[in-house]
Design a protein around this motif. Sequence first.
Motif, PDB file in Angstrom:
ATOM      1  N   SER A   1       0.958  -0.930   0.264  1.00 16.51           N
ATOM      2  CA  SER A   1       0.426  -0.087  -0.018  1.00 16.51           C
ATOM      3  C   SER A   1       0.437   1.557  -0.002  1.00 16.51           C
ATOM      4  N   LEU A   2       0.738   1.994  -0.040  1.00 20.48           N
ATOM      5  CA  LEU A   2       1.052   3.351  -0.281  1.00 20.48           C
ATOM      6  C   LEU A   2       0.719   4.767  -0.112  1.00 20.48           C
ATOM      7  N   PHE A   3      -0.672   4.174  -0.644  1.00 19.22           N
ATOM      8  CA  PHE A   3      -1.765   6.169   0.182  1.00 19.22           C
ATOM      9  C   PHE A   3      -2.733   5.911  -0.619  1.00 19.22           C
ATOM     10  N   ASN A   4      -3.868   5.932   0.104  1.00 24.26           N
ATOM     11  CA  ASN A   4      -5.445   6.624  -0.396  1.00 24.26           C
ATOM     12  C   ASN A   4      -5.635   7.711  -0.999  1.00 24.26           C
ATOM     13  N   SER A   5      -6.887   8.198  -2.071  1.00 24.59           N
ATOM     14  CA  SER A   5      -7.165   8.878  -2.653  1.00 24.59           C
ATOM     15  C   SER A   5      -8.689   8.845  -2.921  1.00 24.59           C
ATOM     16  N   THR A   6      -9.523   9.681  -3.104  1.00 22.49           N
ATOM     17  CA  THR A   6     -10.574  10.142  -3.638  1.00 22.49           C
ATOM     18  C   THR A   6     -10.977  10.488  -4.351  1.00 22.49           C
ATOM     19  N   PHE A   7     -12.112  10.690  -5.768  1.00 24.55           N
ATOM     20  CA  PHE A   7     -12.302  11.295  -7.000  1.00 24.55           C
ATOM     21  C   PHE A   7     -13.224  12.302  -6.306  1.00 24.55           C
ATOM     22  N   GLN A   8     -12.386  13.644  -7.310  1.00 24.80           N
ATOM     23  CA  GLN A   8     -12.918  15.431  -7.641  1.00 24.80           C
ATOM     24  C   GLN A   8     -12.657  14.925  -8.774  1.00 24.80           C
ATOM     25  N   ALA A   9     -13.312  16.367  -9.640  1.00 20.49           N
ATOM     26  CA  ALA A   9     -13.890  16.746 -11.086  1.00 20.49           C
ATOM     27  C   ALA A   9     -12.677  17.615 -11.566  1.00 20.49           C
ATOM     28  N   LEU A  10     -12.518  18.115 -12.994  1.00 21.67           N
ATOM     29  CA  LEU A  10     -12.054  18.680 -12.894  1.00 21.67           C
ATOM     30  C   LEU A  10     -12.514  18.654 -14.230  1.00 21.67           C
ATOM     31  N   VAL A  11     -13.224  20.361 -14.583  1.00 21.19           N
ATOM     32  CA  VAL A  11     -13.845  21.219 -15.932  1.00 21.19           C
ATOM     33  C   VAL A  11     -13.262  22.439 -16.094  1.00 21.19           C
ATOM     34  N   ARG A  12     -13.432  22.656 -17.662  1.00 28.07           N
ATOM     35  CA  ARG A  12     -13.023  24.419 -18.169  1.00 28.07           C
ATOM     36  C   ARG A  12     -13.484  25.219 -16.646  1.00 28.07           C
ATOM     37  N   PRO A  13     -13.263  26.616 -17.001  1.00 23.04           N
ATOM     38  CA  PRO A  13     -13.372  27.734 -16.109  1.00 23.04           C
ATOM     39  C   PRO A  13     -14.898  28.283 -15.903  1.00 23.04           C
ATOM     40  N   GLU A  14     -15.155  27.639 -17.147  1.00 21.64           N
ATOM     41  CA  GLU A  14     -16.543  28.788 -17.857  1.00 21.64           C
ATOM     42  C   GLU A  14     -17.511  27.493 -17.816  1.00 21.64           C
ATOM     43  N   HIS A  15     -17.524  26.198 -17.226  1.00 22.05           N
ATOM     44  CA  HIS A  15     -18.398  25.242 -17.289  1.00 22.05           C
ATOM     45  C   HIS A  15     -19.628  25.512 -16.430  1.00 22.05           C
ATOM     46  N   PRO A  16     -20.804  25.316 -17.030  1.00 21.61           N
ATOM     47  CA  PRO A  16     -21.817  25.151 -17.099  1.00 21.61           C
ATOM     48  C   PRO A  16     -22.655  25.210 -15.471  1.00 21.61           C
ATOM     49  N   ILE A  17     -21.877  23.918 -14.983  1.00 18.08           N
ATOM     50  CA  ILE A  17     -22.187  23.239 -13.862  1.00 18.08           C
ATOM     51  C   ILE A  17     -21.608  23.723 -12.685  1.00 18.08           C
ATOM     52  N   ILE A  18     -20.840  24.817 -12.449  1.00 21.71           N
ATOM     53  CA  ILE A  18     -19.776  24.841 -11.805  1.00 21.71           C
ATOM     54  C   ILE A  18     -20.533  26.246 -10.529  1.00 21.71           C
ATOM     55  N   GLY A  19     -20.746  26.053  -9.084  1.00 14.48           N
ATOM     56  CA  GLY A  19     -21.473  26.644  -8.323  1.00 14.48           C
ATOM     57  C   GLY A  19     -23.083  25.574  -8.378  1.00 14.48           C
ATOM     58  N   GLN A  20     -23.789  24.673  -9.656  1.00 11.07           N
ATOM     59  CA  GLN A  20     -24.384  23.989  -9.309  1.00 11.07           C
ATOM     60  C   GLN A  20     -23.891  22.463  -9.544  1.00 11.07           C
ATOM     61  N   VAL A  21     -23.559  22.073  -8.369  1.00  9.68           N
ATOM     62  CA  VAL A  21     -22.972  20.723  -9.190  1.00  9.68           C
ATOM     63  C   VAL A  21     -24.033  19.780  -7.568  1.00  9.68           C
ATOM     64  N   THR A  22     -24.925  18.809  -8.154  1.00 13.49           N
ATOM     65  CA  THR A  22     -25.253  17.705  -7.848  1.00 13.49           C
ATOM     66  C   THR A  22     -24.846  16.766  -8.339  1.00 13.49           C
ATOM     67  N   PRO A  23     -25.541  15.854  -8.049  1.00 17.25           N
ATOM     68  CA  PRO A  23     -25.484  14.380  -8.690  1.00 17.25           C
ATOM     69  C   PRO A  23     -26.380  13.759  -9.528  1.00 17.25           C
ATOM     70  N   GLU A  24     -27.460  14.806 -10.026  1.00 13.90           N
ATOM     71  CA  GLU A  24     -28.222  15.263 -10.804  1.00 13.90           C
ATOM     72  C   GLU A  24     -27.888  16.115 -11.951  1.00 13.90           C
ATOM     73  N   SER A  25     -27.176  17.116 -11.500  1.00 13.05           N
ATOM     74  CA  SER A  25     -26.737  17.797 -12.081  1.00 13.05           C
ATOM     75  C   SER A  25     -25.646  17.148 -13.329  1.00 13.05           C
ATOM     76  N   LEU A  26     -24.617  15.864 -12.395  1.00 10.00           N
ATOM     77  CA  LEU A  26     -23.316  15.819 -13.018  1.00 10.00           C
ATOM     78  C   LEU A  26     -24.430  14.570 -14.308  1.00 10.00           C
ATOM     79  N   THR A  27     -24.908  14.035 -14.506  1.00 12.90           N
ATOM     80  CA  THR A  27     -25.692  13.518 -15.212  1.00 12.90           C
ATOM     81  C   THR A  27     -25.733  14.209 -16.985  1.00 12.90           C
ATOM     82  N   HIS A  28     -26.059  15.148 -16.721  1.00 19.28           N
ATOM     83  CA  HIS A  28     -25.869  16.053 -17.865  1.00 19.28           C
ATOM     84  C   HIS A  28     -25.037  16.552 -18.692  1.00 19.28           C
TER      85      HIS A  28
END
Length: 154
Positions: A17-44
Amino acid sequence: MVIGSSRDWHPEIKAQSLFNSTFQALVRPEHPIIGQVTPESLTHYPHISVSRRGRTLGPIDDALRDLQLQRNVALTLPSFHSAMMLTMNSDYILPLPRHVLQGVKSVNLPLVEIELPLGLVPIFIVQAWHPRLDRDPAHQWLRQTIKQFFLEKE
């Protein structure tokens, strides 16, 4: 030697074992999801899966399935580098392990980190090798150096 999150090693393969990690995500700076990230919006929006083996499903899909949701994995690429280049100029969402983000921040790519609002289990990163290399001095040195590097990062 292999460094990764796989747990499907042949029984004779040695792993540390080396370390543990979790998932995050990257988007472009003007992505419409910014500020409204929900499980539902992730599917859009389309997602990019990074997998050397071409896998499109993983822990994010399991968490979404528990909520009766499904994401659209539009592309599967073998490396984070090519995925980041595509993400910079599109509406793709690029999920990636949190430890990869440190490298992204250091090169100042025009990408924004978003938190994934899902109950994701941590992923375990290991180094694995064939037992014939277990006593090889150079291989021992390499494994110890890699392990020490990650211990110092904690």
